[in-house]
Every structure is written in C-alpha cells, then in structure tokens.
Motif scaffolding. Structure first.
Motif, PDB file in Angstrom:
ATOM      1  N   ILE A 184       0.870  -1.177   0.000  1.00 45.64           N
ATOM      2  CA  ILE A 184       0.000   0.000   0.000  1.00 45.64           C
ATOM      3  C   ILE A 184       0.903   1.221   0.000  1.00 45.64           C
ATOM      4  O   ILE A 184       1.662   1.439   0.948  1.00 45.64           O
ATOM      5  CB  ILE A 184      -0.932   0.028   1.218  1.00 45.64           C
ATOM      6  CG1 ILE A 184      -1.875  -1.178   1.192  1.00 45.64           C
ATOM      7  CG2 ILE A 184      -1.743   1.330   1.244  1.00 45.64           C
ATOM      8  CD1 ILE A 184      -2.810  -1.254   2.395  1.00 45.64           C
ATOM      9  N   ASP A 185       0.845   1.997  -1.066  1.00 43.06           N
ATOM     10  CA  ASP A 185       1.671   3.196  -1.195  1.00 43.06           C
ATOM     11  C   ASP A 185       0.763   4.417  -1.095  1.00 43.06           C
ATOM     12  O   ASP A 185       0.188   4.868  -2.086  1.00 43.06           O
ATOM     13  CB  ASP A 185       2.410   3.180  -2.540  1.00 43.06           C
ATOM     14  CG  ASP A 185       3.480   4.257  -2.627  1.00 43.06           C
ATOM     15  OD1 ASP A 185       3.345   5.279  -1.922  1.00 43.06           O
ATOM     16  OD2 ASP A 185       4.431   4.097  -3.417  1.00 43.06           O
ATOM     17  N   ALA A 186       0.614   4.934   0.126  1.00 41.88           N
ATOM     18  CA  ALA A 186      -0.281   6.066   0.360  1.00 41.88           C
ATOM     19  C   ALA A 186       0.192   7.321  -0.358  1.00 41.88           C
ATOM     20  O   ALA A 186      -0.620   8.153  -0.775  1.00 41.88           O
ATOM     21  CB  ALA A 186      -0.413   6.334   1.859  1.00 41.88           C
ATOM     22  N   THR A 188      -1.701   4.153  -4.419  1.00 41.17           N
ATOM     23  CA  THR A 188      -1.779   2.878  -5.123  1.00 41.17           C
ATOM     24  C   THR A 188      -1.785   1.725  -4.119  1.00 41.17           C
ATOM     25  O   THR A 188      -1.325   1.862  -2.977  1.00 41.17           O
ATOM     26  CB  THR A 188      -0.601   2.680  -6.093  1.00 41.17           C
ATOM     27  OG1 THR A 188       0.633   2.663  -5.355  1.00 41.17           O
ATOM     28  CG2 THR A 188      -0.568   3.773  -7.142  1.00 41.17           C
ATOM     29  N   MET A 189      -2.295   0.599  -4.582  1.00 49.20           N
ATOM     30  CA  MET A 189      -2.312  -0.613  -3.769  1.00 49.20           C
ATOM     31  C   MET A 189      -2.028  -1.795  -4.682  1.00 49.20           C
ATOM     32  O   MET A 189      -2.560  -1.881  -5.792  1.00 49.20           O
ATOM     33  CB  MET A 189      -3.671  -0.785  -3.091  1.00 49.20           C
ATOM     34  CG  MET A 189      -3.803  -2.048  -2.264  1.00 49.20           C
ATOM     35  SD  MET A 189      -5.405  -2.094  -1.408  1.00 49.20           S
ATOM     36  CE  MET A 189      -5.250  -3.655  -0.560  1.00 49.20           C
ATOM     37  N   THR A 190      -1.198  -2.714  -4.215  1.00 44.52           N
ATOM     38  CA  THR A 190      -0.827  -3.890  -4.996  1.00 44.52           C
ATOM     39  C   THR A 190      -1.363  -5.147  -4.305  1.00 44.52           C
ATOM     40  O   THR A 190      -1.238  -5.296  -3.090  1.00 44.52           O
ATOM     41  CB  THR A 190       0.698  -3.993  -5.149  1.00 44.52           C
ATOM     42  OG1 THR A 190       1.193  -2.781  -5.739  1.00 44.52           O
ATOM     43  CG2 THR A 190       1.077  -5.165  -6.029  1.00 44.52           C
ATOM     44  N   VAL A 191      -1.961  -6.028  -5.104  1.00 46.35           N
ATOM     45  CA  VAL A 191      -2.517  -7.278  -4.595  1.00 46.35           C
ATOM     46  C   VAL A 191      -1.828  -8.450  -5.286  1.00 46.35           C
ATOM     47  O   VAL A 191      -1.662  -8.445  -6.509  1.00 46.35           O
ATOM     48  CB  VAL A 191      -4.040  -7.346  -4.846  1.00 46.35           C
ATOM     49  CG1 VAL A 191      -4.586  -8.724  -4.477  1.00 46.35           C
ATOM     50  CG2 VAL A 191      -4.757  -6.254  -4.063  1.00 46.35           C
ATOM     51  N   LEU A 233      -9.279   5.107   4.220  1.00 43.37           N
ATOM     52  CA  LEU A 233      -9.509   3.990   5.127  1.00 43.37           C
ATOM     53  C   LEU A 233      -8.777   2.734   4.653  1.00 43.37           C
ATOM     54  O   LEU A 233      -8.276   1.958   5.465  1.00 43.37           O
ATOM     55  CB  LEU A 233     -11.007   3.717   5.247  1.00 43.37           C
ATOM     56  CG  LEU A 233     -11.818   4.817   5.929  1.00 43.37           C
ATOM     57  CD1 LEU A 233     -13.284   4.435   6.015  1.00 43.37           C
ATOM     58  CD2 LEU A 233     -11.273   5.125   7.313  1.00 43.37           C
ATOM     59  N   ILE A 234      -8.724   2.530   3.344  1.00 36.23           N
ATOM     60  CA  ILE A 234      -7.933   1.417   2.812  1.00 36.23           C
ATOM     61  C   ILE A 234      -6.470   1.591   3.200  1.00 36.23           C
ATOM     62  O   ILE A 234      -5.800   0.661   3.661  1.00 36.23           O
ATOM     63  CB  ILE A 234      -8.084   1.315   1.284  1.00 36.23           C
ATOM     64  CG1 ILE A 234      -9.477   0.793   0.921  1.00 36.23           C
ATOM     65  CG2 ILE A 234      -7.004   0.422   0.684  1.00 36.23           C
ATOM     66  CD1 ILE A 234      -9.720   0.672  -0.573  1.00 36.23           C
ATOM     67  N   LEU A 292      -6.064  -1.415   6.127  1.00 34.05           N
ATOM     68  CA  LEU A 292      -5.537  -2.653   5.562  1.00 34.05           C
ATOM     69  C   LEU A 292      -4.018  -2.681   5.699  1.00 34.05           C
ATOM     70  O   LEU A 292      -3.364  -1.643   5.740  1.00 34.05           O
ATOM     71  CB  LEU A 292      -5.933  -2.794   4.093  1.00 34.05           C
ATOM     72  CG  LEU A 292      -7.419  -3.027   3.812  1.00 34.05           C
ATOM     73  CD1 LEU A 292      -7.652  -3.216   2.318  1.00 34.05           C
ATOM     74  CD2 LEU A 292      -7.950  -4.232   4.577  1.00 34.05           C
ATOM     75  N   LYS A 293      -3.477  -3.896   5.758  1.00 31.42           N
ATOM     76  CA  LYS A 293      -2.025  -4.035   5.906  1.00 31.42           C
ATOM     77  C   LYS A 293      -1.536  -5.195   5.055  1.00 31.42           C
ATOM     78  O   LYS A 293      -2.336  -6.016   4.561  1.00 31.42           O
ATOM     79  CB  LYS A 293      -1.659  -4.260   7.367  1.00 31.42           C
ATOM     80  CG  LYS A 293      -2.223  -5.526   7.972  1.00 31.42           C
ATOM     81  CD  LYS A 293      -1.883  -5.633   9.443  1.00 31.42           C
ATOM     82  CE  LYS A 293      -2.375  -6.944  10.045  1.00 31.42           C
ATOM     83  NZ  LYS A 293      -3.838  -7.079   9.942  1.00 31.42           N
ATOM     84  N   GLN A 294      -0.240  -5.259   4.881  1.00 30.63           N
ATOM     85  CA  GLN A 294       0.361  -6.307   4.070  1.00 30.63           C
ATOM     86  C   GLN A 294      -0.021  -7.681   4.611  1.00 30.63           C
ATOM     87  O   GLN A 294       0.036  -7.938   5.815  1.00 30.63           O
ATOM     88  CB  GLN A 294       1.877  -6.158   4.060  1.00 30.63           C
ATOM     89  CG  GLN A 294       2.591  -7.132   3.134  1.00 30.63           C
ATOM     90  CD  GLN A 294       4.096  -6.924   3.153  1.00 30.63           C
ATOM     91  OE1 GLN A 294       4.648  -6.452   4.132  1.00 30.63           O
ATOM     92  NE2 GLN A 294       4.762  -7.273   2.059  1.00 30.63           N
ATOM     93  N   GLY A 295      -0.447  -8.566   3.714  1.00 33.00           N
ATOM     94  CA  GLY A 295      -0.820  -9.911   4.098  1.00 33.00           C
ATOM     95  C   GLY A 295      -2.306 -10.117   4.317  1.00 33.00           C
ATOM     96  O   GLY A 295      -2.761 -11.265   4.398  1.00 33.00           O
TER      97      GLY A 295
END
Length: 302
Positions: A37-39, A43-46, A79-80, A84-87
């Motif tokens: 998660i790059d605030a 961006t967010m990577t899944v 909020l994301i 949310l956190k890694q994993g």
C-alpha cells in the motif's frame, strides 16, 4: 442492380443511426493478499490467488485473463490506506487495465483466501462489485436515486441510496441513506453481529434521467464503508464518552478504526462523453455520411 446497392447502403446507414451505443470500462475480480500500500502514490498492490473468469473462481495458474499475479491499481480511499495491511486477505474489483492505471473500486477484507467460503468482514467501495456476502450470512443490496439536473455524460450524482440488508433470506432492515450518512443495520435485533454502513457518495446511470440513446462512457460507481461488527460493541460505543473509540468486531475480534466520511474523488473514471443536446450521435454521422458518399460513387459508375 443500382437500386439494390443503394437500398442496402441506406439501410446500413439507418441501422447505425438508430442503434444504441453502450460501453463500460472493463471490471476484473480477484482474490489474494495485500502486497503493498503506497499512500504517497495512492496505489495498492494485490498478489492474486484466484481470478473470476466466466462464472467461477479459478486459480491464477489456470487463469487466462491477466498476464501477472501481481496487480497494482489506484485508490485514494484513506480507510484502505489506514486499515488494511500487508498480508490481509481480500476480494477486490479493479476497473480498467492491470498496468497500474486501473482503479480499485471495491475492496473487501475476508478471513482467508484458501477457504471455500470467503465472507466479507469489511468492505470499502461498491458492494455490487463483489460476489461474497458478509459474515454471518448478511446480504447487502442497494439502488440509487439520481440527481437528474446534474448529469454529466453517462453518469449522474446520486442524492440517496435505498439500502436493503437481509439475513438468512429475511429482510433485517431497509433504509434510504443520504451521502455521508452512517447507520447500523440490525442494532435492534438479537443478532450478535450487525452491519455498520456509511454511504460515502455515489452515481446513477444517466439513462435513468433520459430516453436518449446510450452513450459511450464509464459506468456509475457507488462508494460505501461497511463493517460487519458485534452488536455489543455498537451499543457500547453509543453510550461511551465522545473520546471513546468503538471496537469493530470481526471474525478474529480485531480492533477497528471507525468509519470516516469520504468525499467523491475529483476523477473516478476517464472523462465521459458530453451529454448530447439532440440525438447523441456524432461519430455515427461521419460513418453514415461516408456510406452515403460511397453509394453515390457506385451509382455514378453505373
């Protein structure tokens, strides 16, 4: 022969003129884990484990619709970025390409990707874009009311959302929610878990406000924040002091961050086509003119 050629071309031109034009931006559905998660870059990577193809979830190793199991998309949802956190295991919907320019329009936290059932614990974005229901069998459905005087292209802002929450086939509660409003569905029941819902903002198709032919442009998107929360925690927070923080109940009894109102993004989708003043055509007229010109040229040859 000349009459047949001319009639065929004119029929094609008329067909193009009256044919509705419809297109939406591609939506893709994944299950996986939060990778990055790059605030700062929104961006967010899944890391994808499963892809929804056709009518079922398939393992990434058998998927044919994405080139990589590392999918990055845009999100400006605070909020994301905060909760949310890694994993974390998630079910998610990406609108647009998987090259980093697509947008996460729905992100649901789930207990485990590997489970057969993946109930949602928390949801950020559009509930209609995810397939799973909520923990304890809650089903969330909504429809929107358009502000027809404020439409732009293919979408209009929503002045309200009519929400229906059901459980085990029975309606728990119905409510019309205004943008920015928070409500707890089921707080007056004996159910251990309830849904704490905030309607942040939303859109409705401009087709709801006009009988003009459909135009090319993005589909409407609505944004909610939904926590599947213990009823006791909600009742406690309602009687607590203003500085107290309510505890979110999840399957793992995690401590939450309470929902915060969210403003609509400046741009939620590529710039839509302008609303037509008459027929909504344009490009089609150019094609029609070309067809008629070709018909005239054919007639001159005969």
């Amino acid at each position: 022969m000349k009459k047949i050629i001319l009639a065929t071309m004119l029929l094609l031109a008329v067909s193009l003129a009256v044919m509705p034009v419809s297109a939406v931006i591609q939506e893709q559905h994944f299950k996986g884990q939060v990778s990055v998660i790059d605030a700062a870059k929104n961006t967010m990577t899944v890391q994808v484990n499963y892809v929804y193809e056709g009518t079922e979830w398939v393992p990434y190793s058998k998927a044919t619709t994405i080139p990589s199991n590392i999918i990055r998309g845009k999100t400006d949802n605070p909020l994301i970025q905060k909760e949310l956190k890694q994993g974390d295991a998630v079910e998610a919907c990406l609108m647009g390409d998987t090259d980093g320019n697509g947008e996460w329009i729905a992100m649901g936290k789930i207990g485990s990707v590997s489970s057969t059932e993946t109930p949602l614990i928390t949801l950020y974005g559009d509930p209609s874009k995810l397939f799973s229901d909520f923990y304890q069998g809650y089903v969330f459905r909504y429809s929107t009311v358009a502000q027809c005087e404020s439409c732009t292209g293919t979408v209009c802002p929503s002045e309200a959302a009519f929400v229906i929450v059901s459980k085990d086939g029975e309606i728990i509660e119905e409510k019309e929610m205004a943008p920015g409003e928070t409500y707890v569905f089921g707080k007056d029941t004996e159910n251990q878990y309830v849904l704490q819902v905030t309607y942040n903002f939303g859109q409705t198709s401009s087709q709801e406000c006009s009988s003009a032919p459909m135009m090319v442009g993005p589909q409407p998107i609505n944004d909610f924040t939904i926590y599947d929360t213990q009823r006791s925690a909600i009742l406690e927070s309602m009687t607590a002091t203003p500085t107290a923080t309510p505890a979110q109940a999840t399957v793992t009894e995690a401590t939450p961050v309470p929902p915060e109102p969210r403003d609509p993004p400046v741009t939620t989708a590529p710039t839509p086509s302008p609303m037509p003043t008459k027929s909504g055509l344009g490009f089609e007229l150019i094609i029609i003119a070309g067809i008629i010109g070709s018909a005239v040229a054919v007639l001159r040859r005969y």
